[in-house]
Write a protein that holds these residues in place. Structure first.
Motif, PDB file in Angstrom:
ATOM      1  N   THR A  13      -9.841  51.007  99.192  1.00  0.00           N
ATOM      2  CA  THR A  13     -11.016  51.386  99.250  1.00  0.00           C
ATOM      3  C   THR A  13     -11.364  51.564 100.952  1.00  0.00           C
ATOM      4  O   THR A  13     -10.614  50.802 101.796  1.00  0.00           O
ATOM      5  N   PRO A  14     -12.447  52.706 101.334  1.00  0.00           N
ATOM      6  CA  PRO A  14     -12.356  52.840 102.694  1.00  0.00           C
ATOM      7  C   PRO A  14     -13.065  51.493 103.323  1.00  0.00           C
ATOM      8  O   PRO A  14     -13.704  50.628 102.411  1.00  0.00           O
ATOM      9  N   ASP A  15     -13.119  51.192 104.515  1.00  0.00           N
ATOM     10  CA  ASP A  15     -13.581  49.908 105.230  1.00  0.00           C
ATOM     11  C   ASP A  15     -15.274  50.217 105.058  1.00  0.00           C
ATOM     12  O   ASP A  15     -15.704  49.352 105.038  1.00  0.00           O
ATOM     13  N   SER A  16     -15.563  51.357 104.965  1.00  0.00           N
ATOM     14  CA  SER A  16     -17.160  51.579 104.886  1.00  0.00           C
ATOM     15  C   SER A  16     -17.316  52.940 104.069  1.00  0.00           C
ATOM     16  O   SER A  16     -16.574  53.650 104.103  1.00  0.00           O
ATOM     17  N   PRO A  17     -18.561  53.386 103.796  1.00  0.00           N
ATOM     18  CA  PRO A  17     -18.643  54.586 103.074  1.00  0.00           C
ATOM     19  C   PRO A  17     -18.882  55.681 104.110  1.00  0.00           C
ATOM     20  O   PRO A  17     -19.112  56.935 103.758  1.00  0.00           O
ATOM     21  N   GLU A  18     -18.941  55.379 105.349  1.00  0.00           N
ATOM     22  CA  GLU A  18     -18.967  56.326 106.585  1.00  0.00           C
ATOM     23  C   GLU A  18     -17.844  57.530 106.232  1.00  0.00           C
ATOM     24  O   GLU A  18     -16.597  57.004 106.118  1.00  0.00           O
ATOM     25  N   VAL A  22     -13.606  56.898 105.273  1.00  0.00           N
ATOM     26  CA  VAL A  22     -13.364  57.631 103.919  1.00  0.00           C
ATOM     27  C   VAL A  22     -12.147  58.605 104.296  1.00  0.00           C
ATOM     28  O   VAL A  22     -11.211  58.493 103.647  1.00  0.00           O
ATOM     29  N   ARG A  23     -12.436  59.441 105.569  1.00  0.00           N
ATOM     30  CA  ARG A  23     -11.461  60.264 106.125  1.00  0.00           C
ATOM     31  C   ARG A  23      -9.962  59.566 106.221  1.00  0.00           C
ATOM     32  O   ARG A  23      -8.873  59.891 105.747  1.00  0.00           O
ATOM     33  N   ARG A  24     -10.073  58.134 106.854  1.00  0.00           N
ATOM     34  CA  ARG A  24      -8.800  57.642 107.092  1.00  0.00           C
ATOM     35  C   ARG A  24      -8.355  57.016 105.798  1.00  0.00           C
ATOM     36  O   ARG A  24      -6.928  56.956 105.647  1.00  0.00           O
ATOM     37  N   TYR A  25      -9.069  56.771 104.917  1.00  0.00           N
ATOM     38  CA  TYR A  25      -8.495  56.112 103.627  1.00  0.00           C
ATOM     39  C   TYR A  25      -7.903  57.313 102.748  1.00  0.00           C
ATOM     40  O   TYR A  25      -6.856  56.982 102.355  1.00  0.00           O
ATOM     41  N   LEU A  26      -8.609  58.422 102.728  1.00  0.00           N
ATOM     42  CA  LEU A  26      -7.978  59.526 101.974  1.00  0.00           C
ATOM     43  C   LEU A  26      -6.845  59.980 102.574  1.00  0.00           C
ATOM     44  O   LEU A  26      -5.614  60.511 101.977  1.00  0.00           O
ATOM     45  N   ASP A  27      -6.585  59.971 103.915  1.00  0.00           N
ATOM     46  CA  ASP A  27      -5.512  60.549 104.589  1.00  0.00           C
ATOM     47  C   ASP A  27      -4.374  59.584 104.077  1.00  0.00           C
ATOM     48  O   ASP A  27      -3.000  60.248 104.046  1.00  0.00           O
ATOM     49  N   LYS A  61     -20.340  60.664 100.416  1.00  0.00           N
ATOM     50  CA  LYS A  61     -21.660  60.444 100.044  1.00  0.00           C
ATOM     51  C   LYS A  61     -21.729  59.910  98.471  1.00  0.00           C
ATOM     52  O   LYS A  61     -22.579  59.047  98.203  1.00  0.00           O
ATOM     53  N   LEU A  62     -20.444  59.913  97.599  1.00  0.00           N
ATOM     54  CA  LEU A  62     -20.241  59.261  96.648  1.00  0.00           C
ATOM     55  C   LEU A  62     -19.957  57.863  96.674  1.00  0.00           C
ATOM     56  O   LEU A  62     -20.825  56.868  96.096  1.00  0.00           O
ATOM     57  N   TYR A  63     -19.409  57.400  97.695  1.00  0.00           N
ATOM     58  CA  TYR A  63     -19.069  55.981  98.036  1.00  0.00           C
ATOM     59  C   TYR A  63     -20.552  55.247  98.471  1.00  0.00           C
ATOM     60  O   TYR A  63     -20.877  54.158  98.012  1.00  0.00           O
ATOM     61  N   LYS A  64     -21.300  56.148  99.136  1.00  0.00           N
ATOM     62  CA  LYS A  64     -22.599  55.466  99.414  1.00  0.00           C
ATOM     63  C   LYS A  64     -23.395  54.999  98.375  1.00  0.00           C
ATOM     64  O   LYS A  64     -24.633  54.340  98.233  1.00  0.00           O
ATOM     65  N   GLU A  65     -23.290  56.058  97.147  1.00  0.00           N
ATOM     66  CA  GLU A  65     -24.021  55.556  95.945  1.00  0.00           C
ATOM     67  C   GLU A  65     -23.647  54.222  95.298  1.00  0.00           C
ATOM     68  O   GLU A  65     -24.564  53.728  94.542  1.00  0.00           O
TER      69      GLU A  65
END
Length: 348
Positions: A13-18, A22-27, A61-65
């Protein structure tokens, strides 16, 4: 004697929803050669040049939800699972939690075990059904890291637990709270995979996708097939709840790209059920042992809205295993059963 090491690994999971996290996680996730299994040059162009730049803001945006005061639900429940397993196993065990992507990392968890002088390591990828892109990736990563150690301790892996009785019972218990018999149809929605990855797991070379129902029953030929294991999990949960075959459907979500993925797609199943006049759906997501973006948002929000737009009335998610005491006992039994079969002296 030293402690027995237990490594529980979930996806990540990303470290935060920012967007940056998210970019670092997806990469990291999508650059895994087992996740997008094409040549490295094309994978780099696709992931770094197209997918990550365009998907990161949308996914953020989805993670922030779903992000709440506890942070990421996946990480929150995974930490609870690891802590409760440690508590029940007691001082003879050293339990670590890791994520295949991002934090806490597999490298850090294994380093902690090494520093703790564990006498053995048991790895449990927290994916009920085997897939190269999930369980296979965890196993490869662990072996790459430990393979560089000068002293390699006894190590074992749980390949899959798609038919684990405690897991089946826990999902059934969670569903009973919603009275499954009152719903028009039961859906078992599993995470999707490209069809090419299924074909690669067909060691016979002449079974996968050769017939329409090749995954309907688990056999020696398809025993490592993700889709076949998914169908088996669905069948076992349905049997536990006395749900007849005509009242449940198996489908697959989270498709990425235009090439064929495992079918039927969940969106197509929703359309077909709405066309048949079905109004209320109860949805299981048994590919996940903890609620996450795919369950809390994709199913509850996206599919809920889609089904209502088609004329349906309700899409109810069956909660995942999360911190269920029964599931924790099942994880503990998985650990102790395997340790006894792998490490116990034959004279005992």
């Amino acid at each position: 004697m030293g402690k027995k090491g237990v490594l529980l690994v979930n996806l990540g999971t990303p470290d935060s929803p920012e967007v940056s996290d998210v970019r670092r996680y997806l990469d990291e996730f999508l650059m895994d050669e087992r996740v997008i299994d094409i040549n490295a040059f094309n994978r780099t162009l696709l992931v770094k040049g197209i997918i990550v730049p365009f998907r990161s803001p949308k996914t953020s945006k989805l993670y922030k939800e779903i992000w709440d005061e506890n942070g990421s639900p996946l990480l929150y429940y995974s930490k609870i699972q690891a802590a409760l397993v440690q508590e029940q196993l007691g001082p003879d065990y050293h339990v670590e939690l890791a994520m295949r992507y991002q934090s806490p990392s597999i490298e850090t968890a294994l380093a902690n075990m090494k520093a703790g002088l564990v006498e053995s390591i048991q790895v449990i990828p927290l994916f009920p059904q085997y897939a190269s892109a999930s369980t296979g990736s965890v196993i490869q990563k662990v072996m790459e890291i430990i393979g560089k150690w000068q002293t390699i301790p006894p190590i074992s892996f749980v390949n899959s637990f798609h038919d684990n009785e405690v897991m089946i019972d826990t999902f059934a218990d969670n569903a009973r709270k919603f009275q499954p018999e009152t719903y028009d149809q039961i859906l078992f929605s599993f995470h999707g995979l490209p069809e090419r990855q299924l074909k690669k797991c067909d060691h016979s070379g002449n079974h996968c996708l050769k017939t329409e129902n090749c995954c309907a029953a688990l056999t020696d030929v398809n025993k490592f097939c993700y889709s076949a294991q998914c169908h088996d999990t669905a069948r076992l949960i349905a049997e536990r709840l006395n749900i007849p075959e005509d009242r449940y459907s198996v489908c697959f979500q989270s498709r990425l790209g235009k090439e064929p993925w495992v079918q039927p797609y969940t969106t197509d199943t929703l359309k077909a059920l709405a066309a048949r006049g079905k109004k209320r759906l109860l949805v299981f997501c048994p590919a996940f042992v903890a609620d996450c973006l795919e369950t809390l948002y994709e199913v509850t929000v996206e599919y809920g809205e889609e089904f209502k737009a088609l004329g349906g009335e309700e899409v109810q998610l069956v909660p995942s295993l999360n911190d269920s005491p029964k599931w924790i006992s099942g994880l503990v039994k998985m650990v102790t059963d395997q340790h006894s079969s792998v490490y116990t002296s034959p004279d005992i």
